[in-house]
Write a protein that holds these residues in place. Structure first.
Motif, short mmCIF file in Angstrom:
data_model
loop_
_atom_site.label_atom_id
_atom_site.label_comp_id
_atom_site.label_asym_id
_atom_site.label_seq_id
_atom_site.Cartn_x
_atom_site.Cartn_y
_atom_site.Cartn_z
N GLY A 15 0.67 -1.26 0.04
CA GLY A 15 -0.13 -0.04 -0.03
C GLY A 15 0.87 1.15 0.02
O GLY A 15 0.24 2.41 0.36
N TRP A 16 2.22 1.07 -0.10
CA TRP A 16 2.91 2.35 -0.13
C TRP A 16 2.74 3.15 -1.44
O TRP A 16 2.24 2.75 -2.44
N VAL A 17 2.81 4.64 -1.23
CA VAL A 17 2.76 5.41 -2.40
C VAL A 17 3.86 6.15 -2.76
O VAL A 17 4.58 6.60 -1.92
N VAL A 18 4.23 6.26 -3.95
CA VAL A 18 5.34 6.81 -4.56
C VAL A 18 4.86 8.13 -5.07
O VAL A 18 3.72 8.44 -5.69
N ALA A 19 5.61 9.35 -4.68
CA ALA A 19 5.22 10.54 -5.13
C ALA A 19 6.28 11.27 -5.82
O ALA A 19 7.62 11.07 -5.50
N ARG A 20 6.08 11.80 -7.16
CA ARG A 20 7.28 12.53 -7.76
C ARG A 20 6.79 13.65 -8.25
O ARG A 20 5.50 14.00 -8.78
N ILE A 21 7.60 14.84 -8.52
CA ILE A 21 7.54 15.90 -9.32
C ILE A 21 8.21 15.84 -10.68
O ILE A 21 9.71 16.08 -10.60
N PRO A 22 7.52 15.54 -11.63
CA PRO A 22 8.23 15.46 -12.84
C PRO A 22 8.95 16.40 -13.65
O PRO A 22 10.01 16.14 -14.45
N GLN A 23 8.49 17.86 -13.00
CA GLN A 23 9.20 18.91 -13.71
C GLN A 23 10.57 19.16 -12.98
O GLN A 23 11.33 19.86 -13.37
N VAL A 24 11.02 18.37 -11.83
CA VAL A 24 12.28 18.36 -11.07
C VAL A 24 12.94 17.07 -10.98
O VAL A 24 12.52 16.49 -10.27
N ARG A 25 13.99 16.83 -11.81
CA ARG A 25 14.63 15.54 -11.88
C ARG A 25 15.26 15.38 -10.46
O ARG A 25 15.82 15.97 -9.79
N GLY A 26 15.07 14.27 -9.88
CA GLY A 26 15.27 13.70 -8.42
C GLY A 26 14.20 13.92 -7.46
O GLY A 26 14.50 13.64 -6.16
N ALA A 27 13.32 14.85 -7.76
CA ALA A 27 12.26 15.08 -6.58
C ALA A 27 11.44 13.92 -6.73
O ALA A 27 10.30 13.96 -7.15
N ILE A 28 11.50 12.90 -5.98
CA ILE A 28 10.73 11.64 -5.90
C ILE A 28 11.15 11.10 -4.46
O ILE A 28 12.08 11.04 -3.92
#
Length: 74
Positions: A15-28
């Motif tokens: 049930g873990w959730v991955v969150a990322r900000i696609p506009q900023v490489r490495g923001a995950i």
């Protein structure tokens, strides 16, 4: 600047959730809940920005200034 947080199932069955900000490489990042993943990816964004641009300098009280706060909402 508008940034988007994208949420995905981590695919681990826990049930873990991955969150990322696609506009900023490495923001995950990830979290046990969507809220935790959101907080963690915002922390990751802060770290990425600090690495790229350096820690913010200590400022004395300037005579003429405005405070600017970047708010990221999902």
């Amino acid at each position: 600047m508008r940034l988007t947080i994208v949420y995905e199932d981590a695919g681990d069955g826990d049930g873990w959730v991955v969150a990322r900000i696609p506009q900023v490489r490495g923001a995950i990042s990830q979290g046990a809940t969507r809220e935790e993943a959101r907080a963690n990816v915002i922390d990751a964004l802060r770290e990425v920005l600090e690495v790229r641009f350096g820690a913010p300098p200590e400022l004395s009280e300037p005579a003429d200034s405005d405070s600017l706060e970047l708010t990221i909402a999902a």
